[in-house]
Design an enzyme around this catalytic site. Structure first.
Site, PDB file in Angstrom:
ATOM      1  CD  GLU A 158      -2.734  -1.317  -0.020  1.00  0.00           C
ATOM      2  OE1 GLU A 158      -2.996  -0.278  -0.672  1.00  0.00           O
ATOM      3  OE2 GLU A 158      -3.103  -2.446  -0.369  1.00  0.00           O
ATOM      4  CD  GLU A 175      -2.905  -3.934  -6.957  1.00  0.00           C
ATOM      5  OE1 GLU A 175      -2.715  -4.118  -5.740  1.00  0.00           O
ATOM      6  OE2 GLU A 175      -3.474  -2.921  -7.404  1.00  0.00           O
TER       7      GLU A 175
END
EC number: 3.4.24.-
Length: 290
Positions: A143, A219
């Site tokens: 994150e 991602e």
């Protein structure tokens, strides 16, 4: 399928609202006559929705997930969480984000914020309870990678671009149907409005596919950043744990799914609208990386 429909409905609602606003302002008179002016107006309204969403993303995330921000740690787990995020942020070269926990059984986490020095990183209660400290650290590193890479801004800009061109080309198509096919020379008629709405629906779906493709690419980058910050083995271990829990439904709001660690699993054509690549592909990419 319902989550896909809700996601599409959100994007299409922005386009429809912008369309109505343009008509109320009389901007449709430019359609088919002054493409430069039309493009400028479409850009203004195309970017407005995505940028507003970006600027209020932290507030929306807290409200929609019930995230509780850790301001003063009450337990040693919360203390460890703050210290870990602080260390990872320092290593990534960004300002310490807000840290929170949201009440969900699913193992998930997300990052959001309008810039990398004013972000929020939150993890689910379920992830904290079932993952090992190394795996939690890897998830946090992933994150932090999203934040450091500026993924929130990147996807907001991409969404603004595709919104702009969906509105632009839909109006050109509507004008073509109205004037060329229906031979209407008295200004925009019912054919124009029907054709425009139809084009917005079709182009809106294609635009969502493009945005989701970019999301999946980002991602992989976040996984690489997580591996750099927490170790490749820890990052692979965290993804393997997520794969073991794939039967648990992902309940994250659609606006945050693209920045979560786990985006759920879709098959067939629905896979084109996945925010995340399959976990097997992400694990294999890390293994090839070494």
């Amino acid at each position: 399928m319902m989550r896909i429909l809700l996601f599409l409905a959100t994007n299409l609602a922005v386009l429809v609202i912008a369309s109505i606003t343009l008509r109320l302002l009389g901007v449709d008179r430019f359609t088919g006559q002054n493409y430069g002016s039309l493009l400028i107006f479409c850009a203004v309204f195309g970017f407005a929705g995505s940028l507003i969403s970006l600027f209020i993303s932290k507030w929306m995330a807290k409200m929609s997930t019930g995230t509780e921000i850790i301001t003063q740690p009450r337990t040693r787990h919360e203390q460890w969480l703050l210290q870990t995020v602080e260390q990872l942020s320092r290593d990534a070269g960004i300002k310490m984000p807000e840290v929170g926990i949201f009440p969900a059984y699913e193992a998930n986490a997300f990052a959001t914020g309008w810039n990398k020095n004013d972000a929020l990183v939150a993890v689910s209660q379920g992830l904290l309870e079932r993952f090992s400290p190394d795996e939690v650290k890897a998830v946090l590193a992933h994150e932090i990678g999203h934040v450091a890479n500026g993924d929130m801004v990147t996807l907001a800009l991409i969404q603004g671009v595709v919104n702009t061109f969906v509105m632009f080309f839909a109006r050109i198509f509507g004008n073509f149907v109205d004037r060329v096919i229906l031979k209407n020379e008295e200004g925009p008629g019912i054919g124009y409005f029907i054709a425009t709405i139809f084009a917005e629906l079709v182009l809106g779906i294609l635009a969502s596919i493009i945005v989701m493709w970019f999301s999946r690419k980002r991602e992989f980058k976040a996984d690489e950043a997580g591996a750099n910050l927490a170790g490749t083995n820890a990052m692979i271990g965290a993804l393997q744990r997520l794969r073991a829990e794939q039967g648990v439904p992902v309940q994250m709001p659609d606006s945050l799914t693209a920045f979560g660690i786990n985006g759920g699993l879709k098959h067939g054509l629905a896979g084109l609208l996945m925010t995340h690549p399959p976990l097997e592909d992400r694990i294999e990419a890390l293994r090839r990386r070494g």
